[in-house]
Design a protein around this motif. Structure first.
Motif, PDB file in Angstrom:
ATOM      1  N   UNK A 233       0.823  -1.198   0.000  1.00  0.00           N
ATOM      2  CA  UNK A 233       0.000   0.000   0.000  1.00  0.00           C
ATOM      3  C   UNK A 233       0.864   1.258   0.000  1.00  0.00           C
ATOM      4  N   UNK A 234       0.212   2.378  -0.189  1.00  0.00           N
ATOM      5  CA  UNK A 234       0.842   3.664   0.089  1.00  0.00           C
ATOM      6  C   UNK A 234       1.100   3.737   1.599  1.00  0.00           C
ATOM      7  N   UNK A 235       1.944   4.675   2.069  1.00  0.00           N
ATOM      8  CA  UNK A 235       2.164   4.815   3.514  1.00  0.00           C
ATOM      9  C   UNK A 235       0.840   4.982   4.255  1.00  0.00           C
ATOM     10  N   UNK A 236       0.743   4.300   5.401  1.00  0.00           N
ATOM     11  CA  UNK A 236      -0.472   4.308   6.210  1.00  0.00           C
ATOM     12  C   UNK A 236      -0.224   5.117   7.469  1.00  0.00           C
ATOM     13  N   UNK A 237      -0.948   6.172   7.607  1.00  0.00           N
ATOM     14  CA  UNK A 237      -0.754   7.050   8.758  1.00  0.00           C
ATOM     15  C   UNK A 237      -1.097   6.311  10.053  1.00  0.00           C
ATOM     16  N   UNK A 238      -0.206   6.415  11.011  1.00  0.00           N
ATOM     17  CA  UNK A 238      -0.445   5.812  12.314  1.00  0.00           C
ATOM     18  C   UNK A 238      -0.170   4.329  12.405  1.00  0.00           C
ATOM     19  N   UNK A 239       0.312   3.722  11.321  1.00  0.00           N
ATOM     20  CA  UNK A 239       0.600   2.291  11.354  1.00  0.00           C
ATOM     21  C   UNK A 239       1.854   2.046  12.197  1.00  0.00           C
ATOM     22  N   UNK A 240       1.742   1.326  13.318  1.00  0.00           N
ATOM     23  CA  UNK A 240       2.912   1.134  14.176  1.00  0.00           C
ATOM     24  C   UNK A 240       3.930   0.186  13.545  1.00  0.00           C
ATOM     25  N   UNK A 241       5.182   0.423  13.796  1.00  0.00           N
ATOM     26  CA  UNK A 241       6.234  -0.454  13.272  1.00  0.00           C
ATOM     27  C   UNK A 241       6.205  -1.817  13.960  1.00  0.00           C
ATOM     28  N   UNK A 242       5.496  -1.888  15.079  1.00  0.00           N
ATOM     29  CA  UNK A 242       5.392  -3.147  15.825  1.00  0.00           C
ATOM     30  C   UNK A 242       4.149  -3.946  15.455  1.00  0.00           C
ATOM     31  N   UNK A 243       3.485  -3.586  14.367  1.00  0.00           N
ATOM     32  CA  UNK A 243       2.252  -4.258  13.954  1.00  0.00           C
ATOM     33  C   UNK A 243       2.492  -5.759  13.768  1.00  0.00           C
ATOM     34  N   UNK A 244       1.729  -6.626  14.469  1.00  0.00           N
ATOM     35  CA  UNK A 244       1.930  -8.071  14.288  1.00  0.00           C
ATOM     36  C   UNK A 244       1.589  -8.517  12.865  1.00  0.00           C
ATOM     37  N   UNK A 245       2.283  -9.516  12.422  1.00  0.00           N
ATOM     38  CA  UNK A 245       1.983 -10.141  11.131  1.00  0.00           C
ATOM     39  C   UNK A 245       0.666 -10.902  11.262  1.00  0.00           C
ATOM     40  N   UNK A 246      -0.147 -10.839  10.224  1.00  0.00           N
ATOM     41  CA  UNK A 246      -1.460 -11.482  10.228  1.00  0.00           C
ATOM     42  C   UNK A 246      -1.509 -12.551   9.142  1.00  0.00           C
ATOM     43  N   UNK A 247      -1.941 -13.753   9.515  1.00  0.00           N
ATOM     44  CA  UNK A 247      -2.119 -14.847   8.559  1.00  0.00           C
ATOM     45  C   UNK A 247      -3.589 -15.266   8.544  1.00  0.00           C
ATOM     46  N   UNK A 248      -4.199 -15.240   7.355  1.00  0.00           N
ATOM     47  CA  UNK A 248      -5.582 -15.694   7.204  1.00  0.00           C
ATOM     48  C   UNK A 248      -5.553 -16.898   6.271  1.00  0.00           C
ATOM     49  N   UNK A 249      -5.336 -18.063   6.855  1.00  0.00           N
ATOM     50  CA  UNK A 249      -5.118 -19.270   6.058  1.00  0.00           C
ATOM     51  C   UNK A 249      -6.285 -19.557   5.125  1.00  0.00           C
ATOM     52  N   UNK A 250      -7.497 -19.427   5.632  1.00  0.00           N
ATOM     53  CA  UNK A 250      -8.662 -19.795   4.829  1.00  0.00           C
ATOM     54  C   UNK A 250      -8.879 -18.850   3.654  1.00  0.00           C
ATOM     55  N   UNK A 251      -8.317 -17.647   3.724  1.00  0.00           N
ATOM     56  CA  UNK A 251      -8.387 -16.722   2.593  1.00  0.00           C
ATOM     57  C   UNK A 251      -7.049 -16.636   1.861  1.00  0.00           C
ATOM     58  N   UNK A 252      -6.096 -17.468   2.311  1.00  0.00           N
ATOM     59  CA  UNK A 252      -4.823 -17.673   1.619  1.00  0.00           C
ATOM     60  C   UNK A 252      -3.991 -16.405   1.504  1.00  0.00           C
ATOM     61  N   UNK A 253      -3.944 -15.584   2.545  1.00  0.00           N
ATOM     62  CA  UNK A 253      -3.111 -14.383   2.470  1.00  0.00           C
ATOM     63  C   UNK A 253      -2.459 -14.043   3.799  1.00  0.00           C
ATOM     64  N   UNK A 254      -1.415 -13.248   3.720  1.00  0.00           N
ATOM     65  CA  UNK A 254      -0.698 -12.768   4.904  1.00  0.00           C
ATOM     66  C   UNK A 254      -0.541 -11.259   4.801  1.00  0.00           C
ATOM     67  N   UNK A 255      -0.470 -10.602   5.966  1.00  0.00           N
ATOM     68  CA  UNK A 255      -0.402  -9.151   6.055  1.00  0.00           C
ATOM     69  C   UNK A 255       0.738  -8.773   6.998  1.00  0.00           C
ATOM     70  N   UNK A 256       1.530  -7.768   6.628  1.00  0.00           N
ATOM     71  CA  UNK A 256       2.615  -7.326   7.511  1.00  0.00           C
ATOM     72  C   UNK A 256       2.925  -5.856   7.290  1.00  0.00           C
ATOM     73  N   UNK A 257       3.444  -5.239   8.325  1.00  0.00           N
ATOM     74  CA  UNK A 257       3.927  -3.862   8.220  1.00  0.00           C
ATOM     75  C   UNK A 257       5.235  -3.876   7.443  1.00  0.00           C
ATOM     76  N   UNK A 258       5.390  -2.906   6.534  1.00  0.00           N
ATOM     77  CA  UNK A 258       6.581  -2.846   5.702  1.00  0.00           C
ATOM     78  C   UNK A 258       6.968  -1.377   5.518  1.00  0.00           C
ATOM     79  N   UNK A 259       7.862  -0.894   6.385  1.00  0.00           N
ATOM     80  CA  UNK A 259       8.344   0.507   6.311  1.00  0.00           C
ATOM     81  C   UNK A 259       7.182   1.508   6.290  1.00  0.00           C
ATOM     82  N   UNK A 260       6.228   1.315   7.195  1.00  0.00           N
ATOM     83  CA  UNK A 260       5.110   2.235   7.285  1.00  0.00           C
ATOM     84  C   UNK A 260       3.981   1.955   6.310  1.00  0.00           C
TER      85      UNK A 260
END
Length: 821
Positions: A233-260
């Motif tokens: 994504x574009x930079x996300x305001x307020x997104x903490x650098x400590x954001x936990x990684x998210x795995x949604x197995x049933x929807x086959x995707x993962x989410x993580x913070x990446x330099x804001x």
């Protein structure tokens, strides 16, 4: 100033991704200054664009320990080398959207406690606290591991390179490896466009390049490149650098913070193979075209899960290649047939989180001759020759992308590259309702259902769509007779003047037996650990037939040959395709067999463990008195061309006796009731026969020395205190087949408020009408029988505790009277 290209090296590593670099680092820290060759720049193939997620929890204790080691290594590298790695422990959250996935998360939480990895379950509201913009209407739960994290893959690779070079290792970029120099079955050098390096050890760690390079040298490396997609994504305001990684197995995707920003990637159920005509020579830090149509459905799920993505904007649509293997597991360790060549490749998008443990393990293998932990599921020698077929790998790699995510259960099936290997009676079995699963290319009957011969795709961890069929097959084995086809099992002929010596050297049992004797034994390693679980029949004074499970077809041959004295005169011939293996079990099996043979098959004439070359119908072959079900049984091995005739005769003779077909699901349920160990699930390289209740198969008094004898002799002398752990049969009173919950694998065993072991395999036992399993338990100072017999054990299944019965013997026919009658 350019470096002088070396003429010799103690070891050469081919491939400058994170796996090759980690091995270089660990070799150097063990005092072996190896040389690494990279075709372009380090990390320029797959490593540079990896997401960098670092997880620790694996299926086995050994693999989990390596995952934990990798996390520690990433944490300490910066201090050692001064090179930042970008490592941070954000934690990971897996969420469930269904009852089945929720139960899996509860089981994983139990497993994490056994592995010493702190974790906790989250409510949907707690998940939303970490990811406020997430839609949680259908979320059932979350599973949080705070100590997991993420890293910058390129920075870590540079840090490993720096740490290796500080210890004397050398790295040469922009250098092409042209071929290996092989002499008398041993590697002696690596030929490059800058010269030849003489060496006795080579590691192929070339990622997606490894398949064709290995194939050009007769080395089977089953993998192929497939496309992997993610968006940023574009930079996300307020997104903490400590954001936990998210795995949604049933929807086959993962989410993580990446330099804001937020990076969202996926592993679609059916991926896309890449570079079917070969990887371009100039490929370096390259991206592939983003196939919007291919991932549209996945993107729609992402936007539905977080509607605010529409307002954030997508800065990057990325597509890069990664290598995937047919079974979703890497290939590691020595290759067969060429001494000194090792593999560490095919990481299936897990290269970063595998890297530290892989490098440590490969360094041990190359220096010490064997790793310090069991690597059974990952061994390079598990590859079968047909898996060098490039088309097979292309088709399977595309589907292997989806192995990462989705629901893992017993009915999860592969659809690509099917029908590659078929038993002689494949069409006959299909005609009577065999429901097939793929196992290393083989089409294997798992159960029979003539009314509905198709897999159900509705996942269940409890009563399955086929459970009633399995029940009927198990009860038929108890009450009448069943016919089971095990023709996919490996048949390995060992023959020659020193055949008995070679077999005795690797086996715990005595191989110097009379012709016509079948011996159950384990192949052992120098620590007394179990490398194979086989039966061996002496069919002639200098000829032995070894029968082993189909996954071990290549591995067991390698173990026998690689541990033999070069001066011994014997040969190993793979006879798997030359023979069928039809097995007949149940109280009526003797009457059926006797009606087809003039040979006496009474218990007096043909006792348990005997083997006879005899007439059956119009064929002649070897019949062995054994049964993996724990029933009266016979294993019948005939030349392949006689299979159909014998089969038809068995069906005709068996009809009055209620003979029915049996599949592998029922066989597995029966063997667990009987307490029979399964290699790879219940026993492996870190277990000795005495620890796992197989000491009866060890003959310490045989004249020939054998691998692991010293340790086993000590264990036998010390008995209980010397056993690191013991294997027991367990039963869980009060559970039902319909409701469960089921024993499956890795459920913790408790006693006195402490975890003392875990379940290695489990299932509902239809013959004993109980939930049964096998478990390994341990106690400081040894696990004596008295401690086991005093009871007080509980098993933890999906977060709940259940009292269990535990005993050293099986619950079905504990004295073996049925099988030996």
């Amino acid at each position: 100033m350019s470096k002088t290209f070396p003429q010799t090296a103690p070891a050469v590593i081919i491939g400058g991704g994170i796996i090759g670099m980690s091995t270089l680092y660990h070799l150097a820290h063990r005092g072996v200054p190896a040389v690494l060759i990279e075709r372009r720049k380090i990390a320029s193939g797959t490593t540079w664009h990896a997401a960098g997620i670092v997880g620790q929890l694996r299926d086995s204790t050994a693999q989990t320990e390596l995952g934990k080691y990798t996390a520690r290594l990433f944490r300490d590298l910066e201090e050692e080398t001064g090179q930042g790695t970008g490592y941070k422990q954000n934690g990971t959250i897996n969420i469930s959207l269904s009852d089945v996935r929720h139960e899996q998360l509860l089981r994983t939480h139990d497993h994490a406690a056994r592995m010493g990895i702190p974790s906790r379950m989250l409510s949907p509201e707690e998940v939303k606290e970490h990811w406020p913009a997430l839609v949680i209407d259908d979320v059932q739960s979350g599973f949080f591991v705070p100590s997991n994290g993420q890293v910058n893959p390129l920075d870590v690779t540079i840090a490993l390179s720096k740490g290796a070079r500080q210890k004397g290792a050398q790295v040469f970029e922009e250098t092409t490896v042209e071929k290996l120099e092989i002499r008398d079955g041993k590697v002696v050098g690596v030929v490059t466009d800058k010269g030849t390096i003489a060496t006795g050890q080579v590691l192929i760690a070339g990622g997606m390049w490894s398949h064709l390079f290995g194939k050009s040298h007769g080395i089977t490396v089953p993998l192929h490149a497939a496309e992997h997609f993610y968006v940023v994504t574009e930079p996300v305001e307020g997104l903490p650098s400590t954001q936990p990684i998210l795995n949604i197995m049933e929807e086959r995707n993962y989410w993580k913070e990446d330099a804001g920003k937020i990076l969202i990637g996926g592993f679609e159920a059916q991926g896309k193979a890449w570079a079917k005509d070969g990887i371009p020579d100039d490929f370096e830090f390259d991206e592939l075209p983003f196939d919007m149509e291919h991932v549209e459905e996945d993107l729609m799920r992402m936007f539905a899960r977080m509607p605010s993505l529409e307002n954030m904007g997508i800065q990057t649509f990325f597509n890069g290649p990664e290598s995937f293997t047919p079974d979703g597991r890497p290939y590691m360790g020595p290759v067969p047939d060429i001494k000194g060549v090792f593999l560490a490749t095919g990481m299936n998008s897990n290269g970063i989180l595998n890297s530290g443990g892989t490098g440590l393990t490969m360094a041990e293998w190359m220096i010490d001759g064997m790793p310090s932990r069991s690597m059974a599921p990952l061994l390079a020698v598990r590859a079968h020759p047909f898996q060098a077929n490039t088309r097979y790998n292309q088709e399977r790699a595309a589907e292997s992308v989806g192995f990462h995510y989705g629901i893992a259960w017993a009915g999860r099936q592969v659809h690509s590259a099917r029908g590659v290997r078929r038993v002689p009676l494949h069409n006959e079995f299909k005609a009577v309702g065999a429901v097939m699963a793929e196992r290393i290319g083989w089409e294997v009957p798992m159960y029979y259902d003539a009314d509905n011969p198709a897999w159900s795709d509705a996942p269940s961890l409890r009563w399955k769509p086929w459970s009633e069929r399995v029940k009927q097959e198990c009860l038929a084995a108890r009450d009448n007779a069943v016919l089971l086809d095990q023709s996919m099992y490996a048949k390995i002929l060992v023959q020659g003047p020193d055949a008995v010596r070679a077999l005795n050297h690797v086996s715990g049992a005595q191989m110097d037996v009379e012709v016509g004797t079948s011996v159950y034994t384990q192949f052992l390693n120098t620590n007394g650990g179990i490398e194979a679980d086989v039966t061996v029949t002496r069919i002639a004074p200098q000829s032995f037939m070894v029968v082993t499970g189909h996954p071990s077809q290549m591995r067991d041959q390698f173990w026998l040959k690689s541990n033999a004295d070069p001066s011994w005169n014997f040969e190993v011939f793979d006879a798997t395709s030359g023979y069928c293996l039809l097995t007949l079990h149940g109280p009526k099996s003797r009457a059926i067999l006797q009606s087809l043979s003039t040979d006496d098959v009474s218990n007096e004439a043909f006792p348990f463990g005997a083997a006879r070359e005899m007439d059956v119908a119009h064929a002649r072959g070897w019949v062995i008195r054994r049964s993996f079900l724990g029933e009266l049984g016979y294993e019948m091995m005939f030349p392949t061309e006689f299979t159909q005739g014998v089969y038809e005769a068995l069906l005709e003779a068996g009809e009055p006796h209620g003979l029915r077909h049996m599949g592998m699901f029922a066989m597995n349920a029966c063997r667990i009731e009987k307490g029979f160990r399964h290699f790879g699930h219940d026993i492996a390289e870190d277990d000795t026969p005495y620890e796992t209740g197989l000491g009866f198969a060890v003959k310490l008094d045989k004249e020939d020395d054998f691998l692991g004898k010293a340790r086993l002799a000590q264990q036998k002398a010390d008995e209980g205190p010397a056993y690191k752990h013991r294997m027991v049969s367990i039963r869980v009173p009060g559970l039902t087949a319909e409701e469960g919950p089921y024993l499956i694998h890795n459920e913790p065993i408790w006693k006195g408020g402490e975890i003392v072991g875990h379940v290695t395999s489990g299932d509902w036992g239809f013959r004993v009408e109980a939930m049964v399993g096998l478990a390994t338990i341990e106690k400081d100072g040894g696990a004596p029988k008295a401690w086991i017999d005093e009871g007080g054990f509980e098993v933890q299944i999906a977060g709940k505790m259940y009292p269990i019965e535990a005993q050293l013997g099986p619950f079905y026919d504990p004295k073996g009277e049925i099988m030996r009658g």
